[in-house]
Design an enzyme around this catalytic site. Structure first.
Site, PDB file in Angstrom:
ATOM      1  N   SER A   1       5.437   4.334   2.714  1.00 60.75           N
ATOM      2  CA  SER A   1       6.043   5.561   3.257  1.00 60.75           C
ATOM      3  C   SER A   1       6.344   5.446   4.752  1.00 60.75           C
ATOM      4  CB  SER A   1       5.107   6.748   3.012  1.00 60.75           C
ATOM      5  OG  SER A   1       4.018   6.734   3.926  1.00 60.75           O
TER       6      SER A   1
ATOM      7  N   GLY B   1       0.823  -1.195   0.000  1.00 64.65           N
ATOM      8  CA  GLY B   1       0.000   0.000   0.000  1.00 64.65           C
ATOM      9  C   GLY B   1       0.859   1.248   0.000  1.00 64.65           C
ATOM     10  N   CYS B   2       0.258   2.354  -0.398  1.00 65.68           N
ATOM     11  CA  CYS B   2       1.012   3.602  -0.519  1.00 65.68           C
ATOM     12  C   CYS B   2       1.456   4.117   0.848  1.00 65.68           C
ATOM     13  CB  CYS B   2       0.188   4.644  -1.265  1.00 65.68           C
ATOM     14  SG  CYS B   2      -1.484   4.877  -0.648  1.00 65.68           S
ATOM     15  N   TYR B   3       0.512   4.226   1.786  1.00 67.62           N
ATOM     16  CA  TYR B   3       0.895   4.683   3.119  1.00 67.62           C
ATOM     17  C   TYR B   3       1.914   3.740   3.765  1.00 67.62           C
ATOM     18  CZ  TYR B   3      -2.905   8.220   3.443  1.00 67.62           C
ATOM     19  OH  TYR B   3      -3.719   9.309   3.283  1.00 67.62           O
TER      20      TYR B   3
END
Lengths: 354, 354, 354, 354
Positions: free
Chosen positions: A162, A157-159
């Site tokens: 990060s 996932g993107c979050y």
């Protein structure tokens, strides 16, 4: 160098689909051979993504309406399929393709969580739970060995990307307390997907930043906890606060972790530099902090560390492009690694600035 | 209802100046009688702020070049002066005006910190240290009694306003640990002032969010610590992380504080509701989170609370308009209270949406 | 000065509704007494427009589901109703209210066109064609005398306002050729309304400017032609090109008209200055060009003129806020004039800058 | 396929420099071998453009301070130099490099105008007027034959590119009147360059669109007139209206030209399709209008045509990325053509969407 893989994209009409098309098109060893998108089936890709009109061989491909039953027909035609579908739907599609011997890179959440119970508490019933153990979490920097030859890749996932990239090295090196970490993340509006809604209306997004699904309610929380738990060697919880920020692309995460006795910022930076040896993760020099603008459209993540001496707190920061490193470009990076190619082969490594 | 105060604005050509002009113009008991701005002296206000051209009695006022020596000439002409000047410069100007018997509302940092040593470590030498004890910190919700009749008001910083409002009630009520609080704030670009620079270039601000001056380096840190220390009844430190966010106005703060045993979100909300009884602070209902868009141009702050049960953490959130509630409108609110008027007299209480 | 009108707003949940609420609330002689919104009936206004939470007397009003049959019940309760409804729907609602003796300001297109055939070609069947002759086009600067005492006011469209204001004085004064004028207009995204759709998604609006409904296809074309034809004293056609521009508010129009022999820019400026004597229209001085930012949230229009000597072309330029001067604030201006009050009574005349 | 050209970029620290770096890096037959930037001389490229940090071989190059005298030292080292310098300065630099036998692509205006008098009236004294006749205007679609083997290429301005591409085919085919054409263009803020100023401050650019240098005052006017005059076979003037639009990249031009008797939109579209046979110019199908978002970061221009039947007016529309097709990517396209390569070799042909 002679082989070129034939690639399919299921779910090609959304934002991750558009980004996959861009990256696959630029990749020297991939050839886009099949595109599907339920809502736009029958249209040409160029009608749905006029950004492709400069490449007629792409723009003229007709979007098909892929159903799992059609997987057999793709068996001989394709080598690998990227699936950009909603969770729940995706597992069945990926399973059908996998059953036909195709390599699958899934951009949904369906194969990211190793623990079935956690998955079902978070997302509901899993259509193909038996495949969970075959899936490899596609963060190449942390799962390089498992990715080699992997047939089912669960692209992160993107979050989580990060949050995991800046924190994992600190946890592995034992520099911070694994309990009570805070992950404060700000995402561009494209992270909400292409389907329009009140939260993504320009007039209600511009000039507004807002938190949402805080205090454990966002579904990416267990994914972050799983991977950071692996890095720490023990289960852990995090406070995760996502925000919608008035920009199209990018995620900036500032994570807060209590430092262990006397840990210095140099130690943090070194731990990350040692962990990440490809140029796709940059540990910024002292005095420089990450900015989503600098990684726009790029495969690269930019990390930085600071220590708040008065509060014994480490700040672990990360900027990525949510659609590129946080989704589609990272999916191709994982494919590269699964095939034994360089991480960055064919990927955009320079940000599009400004 | 007969009296109208004659108002001067020194530093009228910047963003806080523009917002002061807007608010003073709409206020039934204030009349703009004097404007000064060093760089634009001699020009009409309408040349520097064409947003005023619809009110010729405002637009045609000529900007003067105020020097402290000129204070005497203003003695009979004005009742109150708002100073929107850089720190360091401001104290001398405010002192000179005060010496002439004028009421002064200072929007700089010069009179916000009670402790001279802290001031000088943060900002450098103080030109009028003897005035520090006469200054009242202009957050009306917390210093109402002291503001009554105050002649020198130190209007709070934008970030501090957004951090103090949500956290002070929790500390006063003893609901959270005063140690190790984290204040993660996101500000619009107007917070950097009107003077152009690389960080505020549109092409390098749009599509980018970035932290800056983290880990105690931002000058608003001691101001936050002073006021939260007062609320807690003991000195404390905070981790303060400011960000520049691609929007013109607004600050969103999410603060993290460890809850004391078993504290519930309802207790947090109640503490805030009890602390703030005017409509200028809204404690949002359960399930709603603040958004800077909803307070654009408004005197109001919107607060919300959540508890992360897995991590025993309280999230205290606040949205304000940095130029309005975070600066100019709040300065007039403090004046209102100093004069015994309602907090919101003449202030914009509705946000300009969208 | 004793009377205060009781005001209703039908269609209060959209953007023009929100702006009406803001303006009515600030107006010394208007009191918001009734709000309706079909989709959000039963909710409080503060739930739909959290920007109102700072004014509980507004925020706590409950949105009703107004149907034309209910008009009778409003007869004694209200003096004037603003209708912010889709065209077609609006005429029936306005008619029912008018039948009950209420004054009506209609923000839809239903009563703007004087010619029934043109209306029906553009918008479809008209529900109350007999009312067309009673309606007054609510551009106060051009229809002041007719507005006095008017009971049915057709508030102008946003684009037409921005085109008519700069061109009408030139046509009246005979300075330009009435044939072949071009109106090139750029609107903020809020002009598309609050209902989300692909064209207003942040990710597909930011970083993109696009023309739409060009070459006579936009429904505002006949409205522009009607009013400019009145100014010219003869029927005429215009080329109208609307654009969607990546900003929330504002319309900038640059209109091109062929000058008559030797006409100078000073003559154009003078014609406009003579035509507009209230401060709600500003004719900018030589060398200054309009900017939508300078009129954000304001009742004011800013005009400028230039002559291209090589091509004998007059450029007539105008900046307005599409929701303020282009819709809700202008509607209240027309009401002011209909009641014999000053145009600008209670209106925001300063732009919210920045 | 064996040769790789060694490339230098003088003026590498600005926006066109950044875009050149991105494109040269992705090009299979170009290798970045030299970078210079006066203001940042001595720094590494990665310090000035952190978007390059993912490619250490680029980021670690040190910016030199190029002076014309240093040209000799580059003679053996480089094959081609791109100059992204201010006009006036550029001609001397380009001349010095050319004297040493290097191929030069100049992105300034210094070699675009064929007529010295027009140049000097527009830009001031020309340092190397004798080179004007050797320069080739680098719009490959219109000057393909001259570009073959060209040693001095004058890369077109951003606005002119967006005006010439849609209008030239109409003029060549005699479909529109060459007199009195209007070019209404809207540019992203990056077009103003990287140096900060009031006009590019985020807070004064967001939410504002404004025309500037209208009525023949913008220096791109004679460049547009030169090239359209060539297409028409006769000198002509245009009304050119540039706007600054609140986005980072992109130019949208809507040009208005009076059609000759009975000309249809199909004829316009056909003329353009016949003129442009590479995929780097797309003539959109009926019903679709251009959007700058669709060409972000791309070499492609998107054109569309409409006819306003009531006014006998052709609308010729064009969207480009001002930094890509309008500057740096087009410069490489011209180099490609000069070397006999395909126009699009190594260029980004897909837009980065969203």
């Amino acid at each position: 160098m002679t082989d070129v893989l034939k690639v399919g994209i299921v779910g090609a009409g959304g934002y991750t689909g558009a980004e996959l098309v861009r990256v696959v098109h630029a990749h020297p060893r991939l050839e886009l051979a099949y595109v599907a998108a339920r809502d736009n089936a029958g249209k040409r890709l160029g009608d749905v993504l006029p950004s492709t009109l400069g490449a007629p061989e792409i723009a003229n491909q007709v979007l098909e309406n892929f159903e799992p039953e059609a997987a057999r027909a793709l068996a001989g035609r394709l080598d690998v399929v990227f699936a950009g579908l909603p969770h729940g739907t995706s597992a069945a599609v990926c399973g059908a393709l996998l059953d036909q011997g195709l390599q699958v890179v899934d951009l949904s959440a369906d194969f990211r969580l190793k623990d079935l119970e956690t998955y079902e508490r978070t997302y509901g019933k899993h259509p193909r739970p038996e495949l969970l153990e075959r899936a490899v979490y596609g963060l190449a920097e942390l799962h390089r060995a498992e990715l080699a030859g992997a047939r089912l890749i669960a692209s992160p996932g993107c979050y989580p990307t990060s949050a995991i990239l800046p924190l994992a090295p600190l946890l592995r090196a034992g520099l911070v307390e694994p309990r009570g970490m805070i992950v404060d993340s700000k995402s561009g509006v494209s992270g909400a997907g292409r389907k329009p809604g009140p939260a993504t209306h320009f007039a209600e997004s511009a000039e507004g930043i807002r938190p949402y699904k805080v205090a454990g309610r966002h579904r990416h929380t267990p994914e972050i906890e799983q991977e950071l738990g692996l890095a720490a060697g023990a289960k852990l919880n995090v406070v995760f606060t996502p925000h919608l920020c008035p920009m199209t692309r990018g995620i900036l995460t500032v994570a807060y972790a209590r430092r262990k006795d006397g840990v210095s910022v140099e130690q943090c930076r070194e731990a990350a530099q040692n962990a990440y040896t490809t140029p796709l993760v940059t540990v910024l020099e002292e005095g420089r902090l990450p900015d989503t603008l600098w990684v726009r459209g790029s495969a690269c993540a930019q990390l930085a560390y600071e220590v708040d001496e008065n509060n014994d707190m480490v700040l672990a920061m990360c900027a990525i492009d949510n659609l590129a490193r946080g989704a589609s470009v990272q999916a191709v990076q994982a494919l590269n690694v699964s095939r034994g190619w360089n991480d960055g082969l064919g990927l955009p490594v320079l940000g599009q600035f400004p």
